[in-house]
Design a protein around this motif. Structure first.
Motif, PDB file in Angstrom:
ATOM      1  N   TRP A  43       0.716  -1.199   0.053  1.00  0.00           N
ATOM      2  CA  TRP A  43       0.145  -0.183  -0.171  1.00  0.00           C
ATOM      3  C   TRP A  43       0.885   1.158   0.130  1.00  0.00           C
ATOM      4  O   TRP A  43       1.722   1.192   0.740  1.00  0.00           O
ATOM      5  N   PHE A  44       0.440   2.318  -0.891  1.00  0.00           N
ATOM      6  CA  PHE A  44       1.052   3.672  -0.779  1.00  0.00           C
ATOM      7  C   PHE A  44       2.623   3.519  -0.995  1.00  0.00           C
ATOM      8  O   PHE A  44       3.475   4.413  -0.329  1.00  0.00           O
ATOM      9  N   GLY A  45       2.882   2.861  -2.184  1.00  0.00           N
ATOM     10  CA  GLY A  45       4.312   2.816  -2.766  1.00  0.00           C
ATOM     11  C   GLY A  45       4.758   4.268  -3.127  1.00  0.00           C
ATOM     12  O   GLY A  45       3.894   5.034  -3.488  1.00  0.00           O
ATOM     13  N   GLY A  46       6.123   4.425  -2.793  1.00  0.00           N
ATOM     14  CA  GLY A  46       6.665   5.646  -3.200  1.00  0.00           C
ATOM     15  C   GLY A  46       6.383   6.739  -2.059  1.00  0.00           C
ATOM     16  O   GLY A  46       7.048   7.683  -1.988  1.00  0.00           O
ATOM     17  N   GLY A  47       5.542   6.428  -1.154  1.00  0.00           N
ATOM     18  CA  GLY A  47       5.316   7.511   0.021  1.00  0.00           C
ATOM     19  C   GLY A  47       6.210   7.294   1.066  1.00  0.00           C
ATOM     20  O   GLY A  47       6.819   6.317   1.305  1.00  0.00           O
ATOM     21  N   ARG A  48       6.578   8.542   1.764  1.00  0.00           N
ATOM     22  CA  ARG A  48       7.465   8.533   2.701  1.00  0.00           C
ATOM     23  C   ARG A  48       6.801   9.422   4.066  1.00  0.00           C
ATOM     24  O   ARG A  48       6.310  10.418   3.841  1.00  0.00           O
ATOM     25  N   LEU A  49       6.747   8.528   5.218  1.00  0.00           N
ATOM     26  CA  LEU A  49       6.271   9.288   6.334  1.00  0.00           C
ATOM     27  C   LEU A  49       6.868   8.625   7.533  1.00  0.00           C
ATOM     28  O   LEU A  49       7.739   7.843   7.519  1.00  0.00           O
ATOM     29  N   ASN A  50       6.351   9.145   8.742  1.00  0.00           N
ATOM     30  CA  ASN A  50       7.020   8.407   9.909  1.00  0.00           C
ATOM     31  C   ASN A  50       5.781   8.491  10.918  1.00  0.00           C
ATOM     32  O   ASN A  50       5.061   9.602  11.068  1.00  0.00           O
ATOM     33  N   LEU A  51       5.563   7.471  11.537  1.00  0.00           N
ATOM     34  CA  LEU A  51       4.428   7.271  12.375  1.00  0.00           C
ATOM     35  C   LEU A  51       4.155   8.335  13.686  1.00  0.00           C
ATOM     36  O   LEU A  51       3.498   8.768  13.974  1.00  0.00           O
ATOM     37  N   SER A  52       5.463   8.333  14.239  1.00  0.00           N
ATOM     38  CA  SER A  52       5.752   9.291  15.496  1.00  0.00           C
ATOM     39  C   SER A  52       5.430  10.732  15.051  1.00  0.00           C
ATOM     40  O   SER A  52       5.056  11.503  15.952  1.00  0.00           O
ATOM     41  N   HIS A  53       6.023  10.954  13.563  1.00  0.00           N
ATOM     42  CA  HIS A  53       5.537  12.362  13.275  1.00  0.00           C
ATOM     43  C   HIS A  53       4.180  12.629  13.292  1.00  0.00           C
ATOM     44  O   HIS A  53       3.549  13.614  13.405  1.00  0.00           O
ATOM     45  N   ASN A  54       3.553  11.642  12.642  1.00  0.00           N
ATOM     46  CA  ASN A  54       1.952  11.902  12.628  1.00  0.00           C
ATOM     47  C   ASN A  54       1.319  11.867  14.020  1.00  0.00           C
ATOM     48  O   ASN A  54       0.176  12.410  14.108  1.00  0.00           O
ATOM     49  N   CYS A  55       1.865  11.160  14.930  1.00  0.00           N
ATOM     50  CA  CYS A  55       1.331  11.076  16.316  1.00  0.00           C
ATOM     51  C   CYS A  55       1.776  12.382  17.042  1.00  0.00           C
ATOM     52  O   CYS A  55       1.103  12.631  17.970  1.00  0.00           O
ATOM     53  N   LEU A  56       2.863  13.001  16.832  1.00  0.00           N
ATOM     54  CA  LEU A  56       3.532  14.059  17.633  1.00  0.00           C
ATOM     55  C   LEU A  56       3.454  15.188  16.892  1.00  0.00           C
ATOM     56  O   LEU A  56       2.872  16.214  17.056  1.00  0.00           O
ATOM     57  N   ASP A  57       4.653  15.282  16.033  1.00  0.00           N
ATOM     58  CA  ASP A  57       4.935  16.591  15.326  1.00  0.00           C
ATOM     59  C   ASP A  57       3.737  17.264  14.732  1.00  0.00           C
ATOM     60  O   ASP A  57       3.709  18.762  14.899  1.00  0.00           O
ATOM     61  N   ARG A  58       3.117  16.761  14.061  1.00  0.00           N
ATOM     62  CA  ARG A  58       2.088  17.384  13.313  1.00  0.00           C
ATOM     63  C   ARG A  58       0.914  18.066  14.280  1.00  0.00           C
ATOM     64  O   ARG A  58       0.385  18.833  13.620  1.00  0.00           O
ATOM     65  N   HIS A  59       1.004  17.658  15.360  1.00  0.00           N
ATOM     66  CA  HIS A  59      -0.015  18.514  16.462  1.00  0.00           C
ATOM     67  C   HIS A  59       0.882  19.743  17.149  1.00  0.00           C
ATOM     68  O   HIS A  59       0.046  20.389  17.884  1.00  0.00           O
ATOM     69  N   LEU A  60       2.062  19.867  16.819  1.00  0.00           N
ATOM     70  CA  LEU A  60       2.816  20.951  17.701  1.00  0.00           C
ATOM     71  C   LEU A  60       2.582  22.203  17.154  1.00  0.00           C
ATOM     72  O   LEU A  60       2.979  23.331  17.546  1.00  0.00           O
TER      73      LEU A  60
END
Ligand code: 7RM
Length: 619
Positions: A43-60
């Motif tokens: 799923w979602f080939g070519g995508g780059r992300l980080n789960l902790s960034h989704n759970c933390l940084d994006r709310h800051l």
């Protein structure tokens, strides 16, 4: 719901492609939504992300920065609140500490902790550096922990000196010491100080605080690929030792995120309490990842529901003003038994939504939950899913669907569920069959760690072209599914999965035992109770001492949750001509019923008589 579900199943690439972009934060957006070669999905080939960034940084960046991420209450009553900023900082510090211990992307890290914020911090720190965590429930034995360390090749273990449970200290460190002594590849043990019950560390150990507190609160998240492994979680199957279910980053996160948001109808002001321990998949997907990805406040409670008194949960709800409460039917049945007065003592008006998970909920328990806990005011979501599915696949959506006590509900978006017969053909509504999934979904398991054949064999060969859940189910005329329970050799004891084969092999490690057959017996409280039929080696004597020793043996090999409720000594076990133990028969005997049906394949018919008069005693 209907048109959206139809679209999501007919055109999953469009649906999930849009959801992935809309709901997750990417360093690089995916190029290809799905590559599907039965049974392997990417799923979602070519995508780059980080789960902790989704759970933390994006709310800051916004108003969530100083919002509570975790509200923690320990069993002794200690309370800690971590804001998103504070949680971020702790995760970064611990990520530095892990790096300092030589943990790299792709390495497996074992987590064996009580239900304390550090469990979430450890998981998120692994996700931040791309290490693969494997959380082991603190109720599993040293032996079980050792097996899991070996299976996934972990070199580092994170634990605590102890945790509080039922007013006692659970000595986690002792189990880790025993497991690590038999695991030469483990290089380091990180020990959180929780109970103060360990004075001196071994050479291989480091205190959590000593390697963490001085670290920088910034650690750039690793830009991971969508299919980079996120975690391995061991779960029982119908054969052999527990399997390491592998989940990867983007698809898992999207499933956990979207179901948390929609199934719990999450609002910014909610306080969400999922009572599952992080050692189970429900703790992973809902207590930690789904809640934090949505920027919600999640409550963690360390201890038992009846410590110091049977109203501890209601006390917590009233004290912290919990608005969404998610627990298991086995707990609900215990609350019923303890009495309404414990619930009624407390002001539960903050609750607005209730959830159930882990096993079928009987309508009486459902109605009690609705009336007494929910005050007749709160919708209940009965969520069916598995360690393997990563997130809810059957549920109702609050405000959208009518609820039916005892029926889990309808398929979530993107889920193509069906009830089929022996040949894999859909059965008529109202007829029981096997519950299968006919299309891939983002949070599906990616395999059994280290054993691709087992993935194929276990899940994709029973029913042609489909994933077999192991559950039996019926669909009603409105499209609602009633999940009956496991139809394979897996038991569900108090919402915990247990393989009959696992318990059997634990029993035969005892020198007195020749053979063992384990079955489930319906139980009002636990859903199922464990009944073991045991034959002894020549010269061994059945009796209460041996019974106690066998139960202890199972506890040592697996953990206290697997202890048989009843052990029955028998002269012989009933077998077919091909040597297979006739479990159907044993189940009927265990349930106390008469032996029904065809027994002509039985090797020795005398065996039935000997079993029915077998000596037994409740444990
Ligand atoms: C989440 C979890 C999975 C097994 C599954 C079922 C049973 C779970 C429900 C349910 C009826 C439910 N993961 N199960 N939820 N049965 N209604 N709402 O429990 O991997 O540990 O277990 O649990 O038999 O196959 S699990």
């Amino acid at each position: 719901y209907k048109s959206m579900h139809r679209e999501s199943v007919q055109n999953p690439k469009k649906f999930w492609g849009n959801m992935a972009k809309q709901e997750l934060a990417w360093f690089q957006e995916p190029k290809k939504v799905l590559e599907w070669k039965v049974p392997f999905a990417k799923w979602f080939g070519g995508g780059r992300l980080n789960l902790s960034h989704n759970c933390l940084d994006r709310h800051l960046d916004g108003p969530r920065r100083h919002k509570a991420a975790i509200v923690f209450e320990g069993e002794p009553g200690d309370v800690r609140v971590l804001t998103y900023q504070q949680l971020h900082d702790e995760v970064c510090r611990f990520a530095h500490a892990l790096k300092g211990e030589g943990v790299k992307k792709g390495d497996r890290v074992m987590i064996y902790l009580p239900m304390v914020p550090e469990a979430a911090i450890a998981m998120l720190a692994c996700a931040r550096i791309g290490a693969v965590h494997s959380v082991v429930f603190g109720g599993f034995s040293a032996e079980a922990l050792k097996d899991r360390i070996h299976d996934c090749g972990a070199k580092l273990v994170i634990t605590a000196d102890g945790g509080y449970r039922r007013g006692q200290v659970v000595n986690l460190k002792k189990n880790v010491d025993a497991a690590v002594a038999a695991s030469p590849d483990v290089r380091r043990v990180i020990v959180l100080k929780r109970t103060g019950t360990v004075e001196k560390l071994n050479e291989i150990d480091r205190w959590w605080h000593e390697i963490t507190d001085h670290q920088s609160p910034d650690f750039p998240p690793e830009k991971l690929e969508s299919e980079d492994p996120l975690f391995i979680l061991y779960t029982s199957g119908s054969t052999g030792k527990p399997k390491g279910i592998l989940h990867t980053t983007a698809g898992y996160l999207l499933g956990a995120h979207l179901t948390t948001k929609w199934v719990f109808d999450l609002k910014e002001t909610d306080l969400f309490w999922c009572t599952a321990d992080v050692g189970w998949v429900t703790g992973h997907s809902y207590t930690v990842y789904g809640a934090l990805s949505n920027g919600a406040t999640t409550l963690m409670y360390e201890g038992a529901p009846n410590q110091p008194e049977p109203d501890r949960f209601w006390r917590i709800i009233a004290k912290h003003r919990v608005s969404i409460f998610y627990t298991a039917p086995t707990a609900i049945r215990a609350f019923i038994r303890w009495g309404d007065q414990w619930v009624e003592k407390h002001d539960l008006s903050s609750l607005r939504l209730l959830g159930s998970v882990g096993e079928p909920i009987n309508p009486e328990a459902w109605l009690w939950y609705h009336r007494v806990v929910g005050g007749g005011r709160c919708p209940i979501v009965d969520t069916w899913w598995q360690t393997e599915t990563g997130s809810h696949l059957l549920t109702t959506l609050p405000g959208i669907h009518v609820m039916k006590p005892g029926l889990a509900g309808v398929p979530f978006f993107g889920a193509d569920l069906a009830v089929v017969d022996e040949k894999g053909k859909p059965v008529k509504d109202g007829v029981q069959g096997k519950l299968v999934i006919r299309k891939p979904w983002p949070s599906m398991l990616r395999g059994v760690y280290g054993d691709p054949d087992r993935y194929q064999k276990q899940y994709w060969s029973e029913v042609p072209g489909a994933y077999f859940t192991g559950d039996g189910a019926k669909r009603d005329k409105d499209g609602y599914f009633r999940v009956i329970g496991r139809i394979d050799d897996v038991l569900n004891v108090s919402g915990h999965r247990l393989g009959t084969a696992e318990v059997e092999s634990a029993l035969v490690t005892h020198p007195a035992v020749a053979e063992a057959a384990v079955v489930g017996r319906p139980d009002d409280l636990k859903g199922q109770a464990v009944v073991a039929f045991v034959t002894l080696k020549t010269g061994q004597k059945a009796g209460n001492d041996l019974m106690a020793a066998l139960r202890e043996q199972v506890s040592k090999e697996i953990g206290p949750i697997a202890k048989p409720d009843q052990i029955r000594f028998a002269e012989a076990l009933p077998k077919t001509r091909s040597g297979k133990i006739m479990r159907r028969l044993l189940k009927e005997i265990a349930a106390g019923g008469a032996v029904k049906g065809d027994v002509t394949t039985l090797e020795d018919l005398n065996v039935i008589a000997s079993l029915q008069s077998s000596s037994s005693e409740e444990g």
